[in-house]
Design a protein around this motif. Sequence first.
Motif, PDB file in Angstrom:
ATOM      1  N   GLY A 114       0.991  -1.119   0.165  1.00 46.53           N
ATOM      2  CA  GLY A 114      -0.339  -0.213   0.332  1.00 46.53           C
ATOM      3  C   GLY A 114       0.539   1.426  -0.096  1.00 46.53           C
ATOM      4  N   THR A 115       1.958   1.145   0.493  1.00 49.81           N
ATOM      5  CA  THR A 115       2.623   2.141   0.830  1.00 49.81           C
ATOM      6  C   THR A 115       3.678   2.682  -0.891  1.00 49.81           C
ATOM      7  N   LEU A 116       3.561   1.508  -1.173  1.00 47.30           N
ATOM      8  CA  LEU A 116       4.215   2.208  -2.459  1.00 47.30           C
ATOM      9  C   LEU A 116       3.443   2.564  -3.830  1.00 47.30           C
ATOM     10  N   LEU A 117       2.226   1.855  -3.768  1.00 48.52           N
ATOM     11  CA  LEU A 117       1.318   1.875  -4.925  1.00 48.52           C
ATOM     12  C   LEU A 117       0.932   3.375  -4.307  1.00 48.52           C
ATOM     13  N   ALA A 118       0.843   4.158  -3.027  1.00 51.11           N
ATOM     14  CA  ALA A 118      -0.052   5.381  -2.218  1.00 51.11           C
ATOM     15  C   ALA A 118       1.632   6.350  -3.346  1.00 51.11           C
ATOM     16  N   HIS A 119       2.549   5.730  -2.517  1.00 49.62           N
ATOM     17  CA  HIS A 119       3.581   7.171  -2.622  1.00 49.62           C
ATOM     18  C   HIS A 119       4.340   7.676  -3.845  1.00 49.62           C
ATOM     19  N   GLN A 120       4.442   6.537  -4.952  1.00 47.39           N
ATOM     20  CA  GLN A 120       5.045   5.624  -5.794  1.00 47.39           C
ATOM     21  C   GLN A 120       4.987   7.351  -7.305  1.00 47.39           C
ATOM     22  N   PRO A 121       6.468   7.923  -7.355  1.00 40.02           N
ATOM     23  CA  PRO A 121       6.015   8.874  -8.294  1.00 40.02           C
ATOM     24  C   PRO A 121       5.677   8.811  -9.302  1.00 40.02           C
ATOM     25  N   ARG A 122       4.977   8.706  -9.854  1.00 43.21           N
ATOM     26  CA  ARG A 122       4.744   9.395 -12.090  1.00 43.21           C
ATOM     27  C   ARG A 122       5.623  10.029 -12.657  1.00 43.21           C
TER      28      ARG A 122
END
Length: 216
Positions: A114-122
Amino acid sequence: MARPSAWRPDAVLVQAVIAGALSFAHLHDLAAAAGQSGWKAWAYPVSVDLLLVASWRRLRNGGPTRLAWSWFVIALVASLGANVATAGLLDLEHVPAWLRILVAGWPALAFLGGTLLAHQPRTTPEPVPAPEPSASEPAPAVLAEPAPERPEISAPEPPPHRPAPVLAAPPALVDYARKVAGEHRARTGAEIDTATLRARLGVSDDLVHVIAAQLA
């Protein structure tokens, strides 16, 4: 203003609610059988479903495809595994140790996903600047188009001079005029004038002068 239409149940929505409730119950039963009791057993299905939704949303929004697909597959395997395990293939009274380890380690795995999906920069592609012309290269010369030639307009030539036609009185008309002039002289005792002669003969001014000149 028209009233909104009455709410009607959607078959797809009802099917999704039923499937979600069954999957939720299977995950709860598996977590409870693996030693998670109380509210912790209810938190496991919530965690799995939220990870599924988060990864699918990242896929729909154009996020990193490989990362989103990886966590979507992990959450899907956890949900399908609970459904299969509670179908009678696994003795829930004697859960194996490896399954207890997976259930106990799931919160840390779900938190990481969940952390990687929420804070992954685009990553957005940077605009490529247009190349600037170098000072050494001369600018292309622009050839000026020649102005269209205007045709010369010459002054109109005057018409050639034509001499005026010489009027000639017919001899019969001259004889008749002489007769009219004689009658006028005999009646009035004076020579006939040009206007009277013209009225008696019915000719033009030019012609009457020619006749009068011949009568003189």
